[in-house]
Design an enzyme around this catalytic site. Structure first.
Site, mmCIF file in Angstrom:
data_model
loop_
_atom_site.group_PDB
_atom_site.id
_atom_site.type_symbol
_atom_site.label_atom_id
_atom_site.label_comp_id
_atom_site.label_asym_id
_atom_site.label_seq_id
_atom_site.Cartn_x
_atom_site.Cartn_y
_atom_site.Cartn_z
ATOM 1 N N ASP A 32 0.834 -1.200 0.000
ATOM 2 C CA ASP A 32 0.000 0.000 0.000
ATOM 3 C C ASP A 32 0.873 1.256 0.000
ATOM 4 O OD1 ASP A 32 -2.108 1.743 0.178
ATOM 5 O OD2 ASP A 32 -3.044 0.781 1.899
ATOM 6 N N SER A 87 -5.511 3.817 -4.692
ATOM 7 C CA SER A 87 -5.661 2.481 -4.132
ATOM 8 C C SER A 87 -6.873 1.690 -4.621
ATOM 9 C CB SER A 87 -5.720 2.607 -2.604
ATOM 10 O OG SER A 87 -6.072 1.396 -2.003
ATOM 11 N N HIS A 96 -11.057 -2.250 0.847
ATOM 12 C CA HIS A 96 -11.253 -0.902 0.302
ATOM 13 C C HIS A 96 -11.845 -0.892 -1.111
ATOM 14 C CE1 HIS A 96 -9.659 3.509 0.616
ATOM 15 N NE2 HIS A 96 -10.936 3.381 0.934
#
Length: 551
Positions: free
Chosen positions: A94, A136, A190
């Site tokens: 990430d 992301s 996410h």
């Protein structure tokens, strides 16, 4: 001393040198001949070569029949030996930048050694031009759908329970499940918190992790990060009441998510270690199974706010929370790799190591990139990510600048599961366009070449740029606002601007994208514009989707 030029002597000297030059060209240098590097592949030369349409709803590809044939033979021989399809592991970091890892020139040089990551990379195919989406959530959805963000519709990360996600989309884990794979998701999700978008409802047999992103669990609780919220009972209570998950959770296919623990800043310190332990147990369990598996592993590190585990605090030479978390991520990867090695699973497992976007330059300490821009932008620094693929005995150790998009993992994994090339078109609705390209033969072929002709870049649901070979053409760019500092790297607080139509950069001679050659080298712009127009035609037939966006 006087120097005199003689054309005759020059001809004789060149003639004498030719055999030596040929010999040198055939022999790797000392640097590239060391163990683990068979040499460096030449980049693609596709600028004026046509790609082939293999299915109406799939990205055209550059075909390489010889490497395709070799690859299918290798896979058939392996399946005959193992009795099952290959496993696939995606290890997704990430906010880690292209130059945070040693195999791209970072690691020790930037104060966060990554020795185990580098060691495995040296035995695999290092991809120097692998691309994510600018942030992301769009990237994660791209991996699992094989679609650019403009097609899957997650244009921005969903925040604090914002609706929308993967619901209604055909996903890689579901298709692999249908092929008999055990599908496991661990770590950061996410891609939507609504029930229809949760991992256990989009194809995964099991999920352990959190639904959102690190800072959303801690920024409103940490008095050192946001004292104006954390020290205000009314404000912190307001955030607490928003409809988003605040827990580390577990779920099985089709079930409800069960809370394991509330994610406080203190709990966050141990989260990557807890997830790693869960991953090791999963791999140990699968070592006893006759089924292949797909492991999608999304780390918490190194997204801000970084809370390194206690045993890693101060462990990096950089002495930063980011550097310490990078050292921890090296060990997390190493433990998963060593478990596969201990269990004898490496021979039948494709490992993909990558990051979801470039470094988050707006929140220091952060990652590093040698390129212009950062997370949230379509400059190279925002979307070119550290990537390698490894498969013991199947992938030739080397480096390549062949273009790869993380959307390519979708058709590549399905090829390994028994659906090569155009067969993928029949697995999705006819209204779904697959932007990914099957790269199986690139990865597994001897000195394989990329099957992707071009990379397409998107900003806020619009086609912003295209790259072929070393050339990149921008029509939309992100620039800082006037009030920001001159060294600003770009991110979510920039402004999008339209170019005048001649913004062409040579990424080999100008990796900072600072000196356009569009006016001086107009011929280079023609095929790039043609490719951009071709993709716009695709968008007419397969329209953009926007379900999570900035406005």
């Amino acid at each position: 001393m006087e120097f005199s030029f003689s054309p005759k002597r020059l001809v004789v000297a060149v003639a004498a040198a030719l055999p030596l030059m040929a010999s040198a060209a055939d022999t790797p240098s000392t640097a590239t001949a060391r163990k683990g590097f068979a040499g460096y592949d030449h980049p693609n030369q596709y600028l004026v070569k046509p790609a082939t349409t293999i299915a109406d709803n799939m990205m055209p590809v550059m075909q390489h029949p010889a490497q395709d044939k070799e690859t299918q033979q290798k896979l058939a021989e392996l399946e005959k030996k193992t009795g099952k399809k290959p496993n696939v592991v995606v290890f997704l970091l990430d906010d880690v930048g292209w130059m945070d890892v040693g195999f791209n020139g970072g690691g020790v040089a930037v104060g966060n050694p990554t020795p185990d990551i580098d060691a495995v990379a040296s035995q695999g195919l290092i991809l120097t031009s692998a691309y994510s989406q600018p942030s992301s959530s769009p990237t994660r959805a791209t991996i699992l759908t094989g679609q650019y963000s403009i097609h899957h519709g997650i244009l921005m990360p969903p925040m604090y329970g914002q609706p929308g996600g993967l619901q209604g989309l055909t996903t890689l884990p579901q298709l692999l499940h249908d092929q008999g794979y055990v599908t496991q998701a661990i770590g950061k999700w996410h891609m939507g918190e609504n029930k229809e978008s949760q991992p256990q409802n989009v194809g995964f047999d099991d999920f352990r992790g959190f639904n959102s992103v690190s800072d959303m669990y801690t920024e409103w609780r940490d008095v050192h990060v946001n004292p104006e919220v954390a020290l205000s009972p009314d404000r912190s209570e307001y955030i607490k009441q928003l409809p988003f998950s605040k827990d580390d959770v577990h779920a099985v296919r089709g079930g409800e998510q069960q809370a394991i623990a509330d994610i406080t800043p203190k709990y966050m310190e141990d989260l990557d270690q807890r997830w790693m332990d869960y991953g090791v147990k999963f791999l140990d369990k699968m070592a006893k199974s006759d089924k292949p598996f797909f492991l999608y592993y999304g780390t918490r590190g190194c997204h801000f706010d970084n809370y390194p585990n206690a045993k890693y605090a101060g462990s990096s030479p950089a002495r930063t929370s980011y550097g310490d978390c990078m050292v921890e991520m090296n060990d997390v990867f190493a433990n998963l790799y060593k478990t596969l090695e201990k269990n004898g699973q490496l021979d039948n497992t494709l490992i993909v190591f990558t990051s979801d976007n470039g470094p988050e330059a707006e929140v220091p300490p952060h990652g590093r990139t040698p390129f212009r821009g950062a997370k949230g932008s379509t400059w190279e620094g925002g979307v070119r990510v550290p990537t390698f693929v490894y498969w013991k005995g199947m992938i030739q150790p080397r480096k390549s600048d062949g273009i790869v998009d993380l959307a390519d993992l979708f058709p590549t994994a399905l090829d390994l599961a028994g659906h090569p090339g155009a067969k993928v078109a029949n697995l999705v609705p006819k209204t779904t366009f697959i932007d990914g390209v099957d790269q199986t033969s690139f990865f597994l072929g001897t000195n394989g070449q990329s099957n992707r002709k071009a990379e397409h870049y998107f900003l806020n649901g619009k086609l912003a740029a295209v790259r072929m070979d070393e050339f990149k053409y921008h029509v939309l760019i992100q620039q800082p606002y006037a009030y920001t500092q001159s060294g600003y790297q770009g991110g979510f607080t920039g402004t999008v601007m339209q170019t005048a139509g001649s913004s062409v950069f040579n990424l080999y001679t100008d990796p900072q994208e600072s000196d356009s050659i569009g006016v001086r080298h107009i011929p280079m712009g023609v095929p790039l514009q043609t490719e951009m127009h071709a993709y716009m035609e695709i968008l007419k037939k397969y329209p953009p989707r926007a379900q999570i966006k900035s406005d």
